[in-house]
Scaffold this motif. Structure first.
Motif, PDB file in Angstrom:
ATOM      1  N   ALA A  67       0.839  -1.212   0.000  1.00 55.80           N
ATOM      2  CA  ALA A  67       0.000   0.000   0.000  1.00 55.80           C
ATOM      3  C   ALA A  67       0.868   1.255   0.000  1.00 55.80           C
ATOM      4  O   ALA A  67       0.539   2.238   0.655  1.00 55.80           O
ATOM      5  N   CYS A 111      -5.710  -0.128   4.864  1.00 56.15           N
ATOM      6  CA  CYS A 111      -5.969  -1.419   4.219  1.00 56.15           C
ATOM      7  C   CYS A 111      -6.781  -2.306   5.167  1.00 56.15           C
ATOM      8  O   CYS A 111      -6.773  -2.103   6.378  1.00 56.15           O
ATOM      9  N   GLY A 119      -3.077   3.009  -0.054  1.00 55.37           N
ATOM     10  CA  GLY A 119      -4.217   2.119   0.160  1.00 55.37           C
ATOM     11  C   GLY A 119      -5.436   2.544  -0.634  1.00 55.37           C
ATOM     12  O   GLY A 119      -5.602   3.704  -1.001  1.00 55.37           O
TER      13      GLY A 119
END
Length: 207
Positions: free
Chosen positions: A97, A195, A101
Motif C-alpha cells: 500500500a 488497508c 491504500g
C-alpha cells in the motif's frame, strides 16, 4: 457480529480464539522453519507483525530473525517504531500500500486531507522532480531502504513504477522533500491503517 458473544472473533473460532493466537503463530512459524531445515525454502518471513508479535515469536523461534516483515507503510502511516525495531534486528521491511491504500471511504479521506496521491505535498515534490505522485511515493519508500511491491496490471503503470527507481532519477528525494513528506505522518490518529478497512478483525488488539 455485535450481538455475538464472540464479538469480532466470531470470524475466528474453532481453535483460532484470541487466547490461542500467540501459540498458533508460533506453531505456524515452526512449520515454516521445518521447511527451511528440509531444504524446501531458503528464507521465511512474516506479514503484519507488530513489535509485540515479533518479541513473542523470538522467544520460541529456532530461526531468527524473520527475513522480512511485510507491512502497510506510506507517509500517512510510516510505522516508525516498528521499522526501527525491524532494522535493529536485521528484518527487511517490505512495504505494501505504498500509494496510500485503496480501501478507505470518504470519511477517512476527509480526516486525512485527501488521498495520498492527491496531497499537495506529494504533488509539489513530483512537480519539482518532474515525476508522478506514484513515483514520488515509491521513491520515498525506496530511499528509506524498504522493499516496495506496487501492484499493477497495466503496462504503462509498470513502466512508471520502474522508472521511480531507475538510474534516470539520480539522487532521489532530497532533505527538503523528506521534510515535506514527513508532515503527512498521521500516526496520532486513532486508526491510520488504510488497508483491510472492512475486515472486522483489523483493529483487534491481538496478543
Amino acid at each position: 457480529m455485535d450481538e455475538s458473544p464472540f464479538g469480532p472473533f466470531i470470524y475466528a473460532k474453532d481453535g483460532h480464539e484470541q487466547p490461542n493466537l500467540c501459540h498458533l503463530r508460533s506453531q505456524t512459524w515452526r512449520a515454516m522453519e521445518d521447511s527451511v531445515f528440509a531444504g524446501k525454502c531458503r528464507a521465511i518471513g512474516v506479514s503484519n507483525f507488530t513489535i509485540r508479535h515479533l518479541e513473542a515469536l523470538r522467544k520460541t523461534a529456532r530461526i531468527w530473525p524473520p527475513a522480512v516483515n511485510q507491512i502497510e507503510l506510506h507517509p500517512f502511516n510510516p510505522q516508525t517504531e516498528l521499522v526501527k525495531y525491524c532494522k535493529s534486528h536485521g528484518i527487511v521491511v517490505e512495504a505494501y500500500a505504498s500509494l496510500g491504500g485503496q480501501d478507505s471511504g470518504k470519511k477517512t479521506w476527509r480526516a486525512l486531507g485527501g488521498p495520498l496521491l492527491e496531497r499537495k505535498e506529494v504533488l509539489d515534490v513530483g512537480l519539482k522532480h518532474k515525476k508522478t505522485p506514484a513515483q514520488v511515493l515509491l521513491r520515498w519508500a525506496m530511499d528509506q531502504g524498504h522493499v516496495v511491491i506496487p501492484k499493477s496490471t497495466r503496462l504503462d503503470h509498470m513502466r512508471e513504477n520502474l522508472s521511480a527507481i531507475s538510474e534516470g532519477w539520480k539522487g532521489g528525494l532530497d532533505g527538503n522533500d523528506n521534510t515535506l513528506l514527513a508532515r503527512l505522518d498521521q500516526t496520532g490518529m486513532s486508526d491510520v491503517r488504510l488497508c483491510w478497512v472492512r475486515d472486522p478483525l483489523k483493529n483487534l488488539d491481538f496478543d
